[in-house]
Design a protein around this motif. Structure first.
Motif, PDB file in Angstrom:
ATOM      1  N   PRO A  48       2.332   0.994  -8.211  1.00  0.00           N
ATOM      2  CA  PRO A  48       2.754  -0.383  -7.932  1.00  0.00           C
ATOM      3  C   PRO A  48       3.017  -1.253  -9.163  1.00  0.00           C
ATOM      4  O   PRO A  48       3.870  -2.135  -9.089  1.00  0.00           O
ATOM      5  CB  PRO A  48       1.604  -0.950  -7.092  1.00  0.00           C
ATOM      6  N   ARG A  71       0.815  -1.223   0.000  1.00  0.00           N
ATOM      7  CA  ARG A  71       0.000   0.000   0.000  1.00  0.00           C
ATOM      8  C   ARG A  71       0.846   1.268   0.000  1.00  0.00           C
ATOM      9  O   ARG A  71       0.336   2.356  -0.241  1.00  0.00           O
ATOM     10  CB  ARG A  71      -0.941   0.017   1.203  1.00  0.00           C
ATOM     11  N   GLU A  72       2.115   1.121   0.314  1.00  0.00           N
ATOM     12  CA  GLU A  72       2.996   2.298   0.272  1.00  0.00           C
ATOM     13  C   GLU A  72       3.530   2.566  -1.137  1.00  0.00           C
ATOM     14  O   GLU A  72       4.172   3.580  -1.375  1.00  0.00           O
ATOM     15  CB  GLU A  72       4.173   2.104   1.233  1.00  0.00           C
ATOM     16  N   LEU A  73       3.298   1.629  -2.056  1.00  0.00           N
ATOM     17  CA  LEU A  73       3.791   1.834  -3.426  1.00  0.00           C
ATOM     18  C   LEU A  73       2.856   2.800  -4.134  1.00  0.00           C
ATOM     19  O   LEU A  73       1.649   2.606  -4.141  1.00  0.00           O
ATOM     20  CB  LEU A  73       3.822   0.503  -4.179  1.00  0.00           C
ATOM     21  N   SER A  74       3.405   3.865  -4.719  1.00  0.00           N
ATOM     22  CA  SER A  74       2.491   4.836  -5.324  1.00  0.00           C
ATOM     23  C   SER A  74       2.206   4.492  -6.776  1.00  0.00           C
ATOM     24  O   SER A  74       1.193   4.894  -7.329  1.00  0.00           O
ATOM     25  CB  SER A  74       3.029   6.257  -5.183  1.00  0.00           C
ATOM     26  N   ASN A  81      -1.702   3.383 -13.950  1.00  0.00           N
ATOM     27  CA  ASN A  81      -0.340   3.648 -13.493  1.00  0.00           C
ATOM     28  C   ASN A  81       0.447   4.455 -14.522  1.00  0.00           C
ATOM     29  O   ASN A  81       1.678   4.402 -14.560  1.00  0.00           O
ATOM     30  CB  ASN A  81       0.395   2.337 -13.174  1.00  0.00           C
TER      31      ASN A  81
END
Ligand SMILES: Nc1ncnc2c1ncn2[C@@H]1O[C@H](COP(=O)(O)OP(=O)(O)OP(=O)(O)O)[C@@H](O)[C@H]1O
Ligand SMILES: [Mg+2]
Lengths: 305, 260
Positions: free
Chosen positions: A71, A66-69, A101
């Protein structure tokens, strides 16, 4: 690198993962083995941030999913090939995923080409065979050109041609230096595709290593033919081994290794006509490893099916 | 900082929204119901006008009667909103969505923007068309309204806003309930069964409660002059917007917490 760090995941009263920890090293293919219900899919969902564990966490290159902006540029996954809206065309599915993305449309055409779906790109996914859906799933996983790839039982339901193709794909991707985690419940499959395997059972870590390591660590039987099987069998039991009738009048010896059996025969002056270590089959090794941790053990009579 | 990713999420949702059949079909039904039923209703009024009783003729509102089709179209837009999310749960593609955008509130925000703006644009055009066609049909027999008349433009604009808000209500219920048929049942119950329950209440309660139910709010939003015991147009809009916002907040909290 993927790190699963003391993860416990419960669904109601079912404990799917118990304090599970392991690391998936970068740049190689790691097989993720476990019997049905052992928690492979759950682990994948936890890594993908889809299911939240009650304890512990999973990280990819140091970050939780969830921290990947963005992913898709870091992780590609094929969890369930059939989980695509059936009314959408393959191309539109890819375009939507790409848009999420900031991936270009031309990249969609490239991955379609790579998985060989260009000709059917404008067909609705609902009409796809399982093999075609798997290919589309792989195309989605590769969209962002990620360094980490997760595949949950990608071989399931594929015909031999499809299996060969997917193995080829894994090799290509691994040669490009990507980190690949592939789950399976077939050790023989992993022997062909994975550099190393991680084995879990009932949501707990069991072991890891190369398939060769695990196989040679497993107990091996010895097949022996002699001029006097009965006397040899007595000597073997006296030395702590066990015997059972083997094929074609031979004797199958467990617990003792071939060298010990040879020495026993020499001491008893029994002439041997054959002395063969029986390499345990990969599936035997797997069964042995996970025996204590199998959820659904079949009755002995139903074996070999 | 998160702005470009919200924009990417909006593009994502927009491609998904326009590439499934249910979206164009849903809007076609919305058009058909709003305009088609508008034509039927206004024709019926026109042909019975001379036999209608004087009180009814006195209280007659040419605006809201020409927009009455929206009270049927509200089911179509609600279903568009419900399917926009429940189809993802049904197919399992929600996992692909959340893998692409793990910050789940962004997914909800993007869906709200895509669904809300699209439905608002479509509805405003359709409601305006229903109004103009209705007045055409009334002309010469029944009193008509023009957009310049007091409260008329407001009623027409809020008619479109009503449909957009109901689409978002459907989306919120779909996010919370996750199953298409269950969400549709709850949605239709809110619009059809709640008014019936209100009728059963003691009349002293009825007067205060009835104005709060969603379809009553819709009628308030589209009437030029508020009837007694009902909200007038802007307060009705505010109340409905609060409902929708509350449901979307609950939906966002739930999707952030639940396993996909
Ligand atoms: N969403 C869920 N709700 C309830 N229980 C679940 C859920 N997902 C998994 N489980 C349970 O967790 C355990 C692990 O399941 P999981 O699907 O992860 O195993 P698996 O190793 O992928 O098995 P398989 O080889 O059959 O795919 C099982 O006992 C399963 O019943
Ligand atoms: Mg599984």
């Amino acid at each position: 690198m993927i790190v699963v760090d003391h993860v416990t995941k419960r669904y109601g009263h079912t404990v799917a993962l118990r304090d599970l920890s392991f690391e998936v090293p970068a740049g190689v293919i790691t097989g993720f083995l476990g019997p049905n219900g052992s928690g492979k899919s759950t682990t994948m969902r936890v890594i993908m941030g889809l299911d939240a564990p009650q304890q512990g966490r999973a990280t990819i290159n140091g970050k939780t999913y969830r921290e990947l902006s963005s992913p898709l540029h870091e992780v590609g996954a094929l969890l369930d090939a059939k989980s695509v809206h059936p009314g959408r065309t393959a191309r539109n599915h890819l375009r939507a995923m790409a848009a999420s993305n900031g991936i270009s449309r031309s990249r969609c055409d490239d991955v379609l080409e790579f998985v060989g779906l260009t000709a059917v790109a404008n067909r609705r996914v609902g009409e796809f065979s399982l093999g075609m859906s798997q290919r589309l799933g792989i195309a989605v996983a590769l969209l962002g050109d990620p360094g980490v790839l997760l595949f949950d039982e990608p071989i399931n339901g594929l015909d031999p041609e499809g299996i060969r193709w997917i193995r080829e794909v894994f090799r290509t991707l691994a040669a490009e230096g990507r980190t690949i985690l592939v789950s399976s419940h077939l050790m023989s499959e992993m022997a062909l595709t994975a550099d190393q395997v991680i084995v879990i059972g009932r949501g707990s870590f069991i072991t890891r290593g190369t398939v060769d390591d695990l196989t040679s660590a497993a107990a091996q039987d010895v097949l022996v033919r002699s001029q006097d099987n009965a006397r040899l069998a007595d000597a073997i039991s006296a030395a702590g081994g066990t015997t059972s009738p083997g094929p074609g009048g031979s004797l199958q010896v467990a617990v003792l290794d071939a060298a010990t059996v040879g020495q026993l025969a020499l001491r008893e002056s029994i002439a041997l006509s054959e002395l063969t270590p029986v390499r345990a089959s990969l599936e035997d090794v797997f069964m042995e490893l996970t025996a204590s941790a199998t959820d659904y053990t079949s009755s002995p009579g139903a074996a070999d099916v | 900082m998160s702005e470009p990713t919200v924009r990417a999420a909006v593009r994502f949702e927009w491609v998904k929204f326009r590439t499934v059949r249910s979206t164009p079909i849903g809007y076609a039904v919305t058009v058909l119901l709003t305009i088609g039923l508008g034509i039927l209703i206004t024709f019926a009024i026109r042909s019975h006008w001379h036999t209608m009783d004087p009180i009814a003729r006195f209280a007659f509102d040419p605006v809201s009667t020409s927009l009455a089709g929206t009270l049927f179209a509200q089911f179509a837009v609600g279903v568009i909103g419900i399917l926009f999310i429940t189809s993802e749960y049904a197919s399992g593609s929600i996992r692909a969505t959340l893998a692409a955008i793990p910050q789940r509130w962004r997914v909800v925000t993007a869906k709200v923007l895509v669904l809300g703006v699209t439905t608002l644009i479509v509805s405003e055009v359709v409601v305006l068309a229903a109004f103009l066609i209705g007045q055409r049909i009334y002309a010469g027999v029944v009193p008509t309204a023009t957009l310049g008349g007091p409260g008329v433009a407001r009623s027409v604009i809020l008619g479109g806003a009503y449909l957009a808000l109901l689409a978002l209500l459907g989306l919120g219920l779909g996010l919370i309930i996750r199953h298409q048929s269950a969400a549709i049942s709850v949605y239709t119950s809110l619009l059809l069964i709640v008014p019936i329950i209100v009728i059963i209440l003691p009349s002293s309660w009825q007067n205060t409660v009835a104005r709060f139910e969603p379809s009553a709010l819709g009628r308030s939003m589209m009437s030029v002059t508020p009837s007694s015991n009902m909200f007038s147009a802007w307060p009705a809009t505010t109340v409905l917007a609060i409902y929708v916002a509350a449901i979307l907040v609950v939906a966002t909290v739930l999707i952030e917490r639940r396993d996909a």
